[in-house]
Design a protein around this motif. Structure first.
Motif, mmCIF file in Angstrom:
data_model
loop_
_atom_site.group_PDB
_atom_site.id
_atom_site.type_symbol
_atom_site.label_atom_id
_atom_site.label_comp_id
_atom_site.label_asym_id
_atom_site.label_seq_id
_atom_site.Cartn_x
_atom_site.Cartn_y
_atom_site.Cartn_z
ATOM 1 N N LEU A 52 0.824 -1.243 0.081
ATOM 2 C CA LEU A 52 -0.154 0.170 0.029
ATOM 3 C C LEU A 52 0.902 1.315 0.020
ATOM 4 N N ASP A 53 2.199 1.175 0.999
ATOM 5 C CA ASP A 53 2.850 2.308 0.755
ATOM 6 C C ASP A 53 3.562 2.431 -0.598
ATOM 7 N N PHE A 54 3.929 1.340 -1.257
ATOM 8 C CA PHE A 54 4.483 1.180 -2.499
ATOM 9 C C PHE A 54 3.376 1.979 -3.563
ATOM 10 N N VAL A 55 2.388 2.003 -3.505
ATOM 11 C CA VAL A 55 1.577 2.687 -4.266
ATOM 12 C C VAL A 55 0.984 3.914 -3.835
ATOM 13 N N GLY A 56 1.636 4.325 -2.574
ATOM 14 C CA GLY A 56 1.135 5.534 -1.899
ATOM 15 C C GLY A 56 -0.106 5.517 -1.099
ATOM 16 N N LEU A 57 -0.626 4.668 -0.817
ATOM 17 C CA LEU A 57 -2.106 4.620 -0.133
ATOM 18 C C LEU A 57 -2.008 3.923 1.403
ATOM 19 N N ALA A 58 -0.810 4.008 1.746
ATOM 20 C CA ALA A 58 -0.772 3.340 3.239
ATOM 21 C C ALA A 58 -1.591 4.464 4.140
ATOM 22 N N ASP A 59 -1.754 5.636 4.067
ATOM 23 C CA ASP A 59 -2.685 6.321 4.879
ATOM 24 C C ASP A 59 -4.039 6.016 4.487
ATOM 25 N N LYS A 60 -4.442 5.348 3.416
ATOM 26 C CA LYS A 60 -5.880 5.269 3.319
ATOM 27 C C LYS A 60 -6.199 3.679 3.602
ATOM 28 N N ARG A 61 -5.229 3.030 4.572
ATOM 29 C CA ARG A 61 -5.497 1.604 4.909
ATOM 30 C C ARG A 61 -6.881 1.449 5.313
ATOM 31 N N ASP A 62 -7.430 2.412 6.196
ATOM 32 C CA ASP A 62 -8.752 1.905 6.841
ATOM 33 C C ASP A 62 -9.872 2.609 5.922
ATOM 34 N N THR A 63 -9.723 3.307 5.153
ATOM 35 C CA THR A 63 -10.550 3.809 4.172
ATOM 36 C C THR A 63 -11.383 2.747 3.443
ATOM 37 N N THR A 66 -2.565 3.740 -16.289
ATOM 38 C CA THR A 66 -2.521 5.305 -15.891
ATOM 39 C C THR A 66 -3.791 5.896 -16.219
ATOM 40 N N ALA A 67 -4.890 5.318 -16.474
ATOM 41 C CA ALA A 67 -6.094 6.156 -17.105
ATOM 42 C C ALA A 67 -6.624 6.542 -15.830
ATOM 43 N N GLY A 68 -7.199 7.992 -15.659
ATOM 44 C CA GLY A 68 -7.620 8.705 -14.495
ATOM 45 C C GLY A 68 -6.792 8.877 -13.437
ATOM 46 N N ILE A 69 -5.483 8.576 -13.664
ATOM 47 C CA ILE A 69 -4.531 8.943 -12.464
ATOM 48 C C ILE A 69 -3.791 10.285 -12.682
ATOM 49 N N ASN A 70 -3.809 11.030 -11.649
ATOM 50 C CA ASN A 70 -2.942 12.292 -11.621
ATOM 51 C C ASN A 70 -1.665 12.487 -12.386
ATOM 52 N N PRO A 71 -1.536 13.196 -13.194
ATOM 53 C CA PRO A 71 -0.250 13.231 -13.959
ATOM 54 C C PRO A 71 1.262 13.316 -13.114
ATOM 55 N N THR A 72 1.216 13.865 -12.072
ATOM 56 C CA THR A 72 2.307 13.588 -11.147
ATOM 57 C C THR A 72 2.419 12.310 -10.714
ATOM 58 N N LEU A 73 1.273 11.493 -10.341
ATOM 59 C CA LEU A 73 1.221 10.071 -10.169
ATOM 60 C C LEU A 73 1.993 9.042 -11.111
ATOM 61 N N ILE A 74 1.630 9.684 -12.255
ATOM 62 C CA ILE A 74 1.729 8.545 -13.363
ATOM 63 C C ILE A 74 3.303 8.517 -13.420
ATOM 64 N N ASP A 75 4.111 9.264 -13.212
ATOM 65 C CA ASP A 75 5.512 9.070 -13.310
ATOM 66 C C ASP A 75 6.209 7.985 -12.291
ATOM 67 N N ARG A 76 5.408 8.037 -11.174
ATOM 68 C CA ARG A 76 5.733 7.338 -9.942
ATOM 69 C C ARG A 76 5.278 5.932 -10.369
ATOM 70 N N LEU A 77 4.020 5.837 -10.940
ATOM 71 C CA LEU A 77 3.417 4.541 -11.167
ATOM 72 C C LEU A 77 4.427 3.783 -12.283
ATOM 73 N N LYS A 115 -7.577 2.468 -8.623
ATOM 74 C CA LYS A 115 -6.644 1.847 -9.895
ATOM 75 C C LYS A 115 -5.351 1.403 -8.960
ATOM 76 N N LEU A 116 -4.809 2.022 -8.324
ATOM 77 C CA LEU A 116 -3.521 2.021 -7.625
ATOM 78 C C LEU A 116 -3.796 0.934 -6.602
ATOM 79 N N LEU A 117 -4.925 0.782 -6.021
ATOM 80 C CA LEU A 117 -5.190 -0.056 -4.711
ATOM 81 C C LEU A 117 -5.182 -1.574 -5.649
ATOM 82 N N GLU A 118 -5.917 -1.423 -6.884
ATOM 83 C CA GLU A 118 -6.210 -2.764 -7.595
ATOM 84 C C GLU A 118 -4.711 -3.177 -8.218
ATOM 85 N N LEU A 119 -3.673 -2.348 -8.256
ATOM 86 C CA LEU A 119 -2.595 -2.850 -8.764
ATOM 87 C C LEU A 119 -1.775 -3.422 -7.569
#
Lengths: 354, 247
Positions: B130-141, B173-184, B152-156
């Protein structure tokens, strides 16, 4: 997380309190003993319905089938261990011919409940393998049909009394208050159900049920053995429903095939209503729902006799409008815990770093 | 390098529409291969056919040398061929963490393992991914409350949690914020390099796919139009025509 701790300790306190209340209730209110026994069985019904209906998202309208199977299986075992079942039902309950002494009655009841659970589970395995391939309203309608059909089938078997039903064995007078025994059996069963489901929902199996509810195709695409999981869940629910049916049969004594055993219009609907009332998809919901439902039912049946079904209908509408997520669902969204903060996350990540 | 996935003359029709017309492609083990083509060219249909979401009319699909075209979705997934969806599919009413915990590799675990709670190791790995895709903060959401891109990131991350042999990604990368795309993109390259994970990626974002894939297949009107290294495909006149509508 101080929040979690408060929740945790208050929960175990609540559970301990409820168990204490359960143990004392029939002594405090002996006049309401049978209603209380019924309530405990309703809790089992609602919990078992919700495992498949709420947690897994398969709305079965035919769970009463397992209650009925359990009721008959138990009665047959209770009688059949000592007498010929055909002759017993022919004699309409026995009179002086079919007497059960204390060991006979107790052995019969014990084995009866056990066999009831197993038989209901087997029926669920057989039917579930077929009908759980259907989804959504197809599944709902199909199970509704199964519940109705079962009543008609039972009514057509003379061996178990056919349309005129069957009586559970007459409890021997030497046993004293059988109602109290049934109450504690029901309490034991309700606690066992709650404990089993609590454990079950804490495992990966519980997550799998929720996943099937949320997106079965996705679960399939992730390689989960969805069909096996669904059937397993239904079998588990059926076992508890069967055992509850066995006790229920002994509580009401007279088993009518369509009015008691396979009573789709009453118990069949009520168990769904209780789960929805309390909050489907939660563990506590069906319990709360059963309590509230039984309370209202008894009040309506006592003070609004003649209008009791209208009052119940109003209650259903009120729940659907004001508490669509049930009482527990409402409480959870209203007073639920928030998200974790970023510091929490950072700490969690740091913790596991070597 | 041996091919982990071989598709041979795969044909899929819906009534009179030929969605996939004798498509053949190969994905060598450990590589990243791209699948491009205008909307409606049959890319997702091909994914569905490979993963057993619908039966195919003709052709073969071999995964790790074994025929899989007659298997059902679940059986294919259990062999380690996992896909993501164009419209992200997550378990909406479950938390992100629970989504992850259920996505552990089930093919290496039996039914009995279902009746155990997730272990510490799994929880750590879930949080790590989750941290790898930048969603560690959202783990309880609840997953359904996440944004489209986050889903999409969670699915990955769920797909990675499954520890697959190969991943089919439908427009990651569809629907993903351009700044996030590079990271993805960076993350995808990392899993490919470090875990040797084979990727077949459908992508509309040309710079992304050109930067990722070693080899690209281009579909148009259900047929394989062109294939080759990114540079060659990019400059292929037929591909340009297909995208601009001249074909």
């Amino acid at each position: 997380m101080p929040h979690a701790k408060i929740f945790g300790s208050s929960r175990s306190l609540l559970v301990a309190g409820l168990i204490g209340l359960g143990l004392l209730a029939p002594l405090v209110a002996p006049g309401h003993q049978s209603q209380l026994t019924e309530l405990l069985l309703f809790i089992v019904f609602a919990l078992a319905w919700d495992l498949v209906g709420g947690q897994m998202g398969y709305n079965s309208f035919g769970n009463v089938l397992f209650v009925g199977v359990g009721m008959y299986a138990s009665a047959i075992v209770q009688v059949g261990l000592f007498y010929d079942v055909g002759r017993y039902t022919e004699a309409k309950g026995g009179g002086t011919q079919f007497l059960f002494d204390v060991p006979q009655f107790l052995t019969g009841l014990g084995f009866g409940i056990l066999v009831a659970a197993i038989m209901a589970g087997l029926v669920a395995l057989l039917l579930g393998s077929l009908v759980l391939r259907m989804r959504g309203h197809y599944f709902a309608i199909c199970t509704l049909g199964l519940g109705i059909a079962a009543g008609q089938v039972a009514a057509g078997i003379p061996w178990i009394g056919g349309g005129s039903g069957m009586l559970t064995p007459n409890p021997p007078a030497a046993l004293g208050d059988v109602g109290l025994l049934l109450y504690y059996l029901a309490l034991l069963l309700a606690l066992a159900t709650f404990a089993t489901f609590t454990w079950l929902l804490s495992t990966r199996f519980g997550l799998a049920l929720n996943a099937i509810r949320d997106d079965e195709d996705k679960a399939d695409a992730m390689g989960l053995a969805t069909h096996g999981i669904k059937v397993t869940a239904w079998v588990i629910a059926a076992c508890f429903l069967g055992a509850a049916g066995a006790i229920y049969g002994n509580l009401v004594r007279f088993i009518d095939p369509t009015q008691t055993a396979f009573a789709g219009a009453t118990i069949g609907v009520w168990m769904i209503l209780m789960a929805l009332l309390g909050g489907s998809g939660t563990l506590l919901g069906p319990v709360v729902g059963a309590v509230v439902f039984q309370l209202f039912k008894e009040l309506f049946w006592t003070y609004l006799l003649g209008w009791q079904r209208v009052a119940l209908g109003v209650l259903i509408v009120a729940v659907a409008v004001f508490f669509p997520d049930g009482i527990v669902g409402f409480a959870r969204t209203r007073f639920g815990r928030g998200q974790r903060s970023e510091e929490d996350t950072a700490a969690a990540l740091k913790e596991k770093a070597p | 390098m041996t091919a982990i996935l071989e598709v041979e003359a795969l044909t899929k029709t819906f009534g009179g529409v030929v969605a996939n017309d004798r498509i053949s492609l190969e994905v060598p083990e450990g590589t990243i291969v791209g699948l491009i083509g205008p909307n409606g060219s049959g890319k997702t249909t091909l994914f569905n056919a490979i993963t057993g979401a619908h039966p195919i009319d003709a052709g073969r699909v071999r995964f790790q040398g074994r025929e899989i075209s007659t298997l059902l979705t679940q059986a294919i997934a259990r062999r380690g061929l996992i896909r993501t969806f164009q419209q992200p599919r997550v378990y909406r009413r479950m938390t992100a963490a629970d989504n992850m915990l259920l996505s552990t590799n089930v093919r290496k675990l039996g039914l009995a393992s279902l009746f155990a709670a997730a272990g510490t190791k799994e929880r750590e790995r879930a949080l790590e991914l989750l941290d790898f895709v930048g969603l560690a903060d959202k783990r309880d959401t609840r997953a359904g409350d996440l944004s489209f891109g986050q889903q999409k990131l969670l699915e990955l991350a769920m797909a990675l949690m499954n520890d697959p042999e190969m991943l089919l990604l439908d427009e990651p990368t569809a629907g993903i914020n351009p700044t996030l795309i590079d990271r993805l993109v960076d993350r995808l390259k990392t899993v490919n390099r470090e875990r040797g994970l084979t990727l077949l990626i459908i992508e509309h974002n040309m710079p992304v796919i050109m930067g990722l894939a070693a080899h690209i297949y281009c579909l148009a009107h259900g047929r394989l139009l062109a294939e080759g290294p990114p540079q060659a495909v990019r400059s292929d006149a037929r591909v340009i025509d297909a995208y601009l509508g001249a074909a």
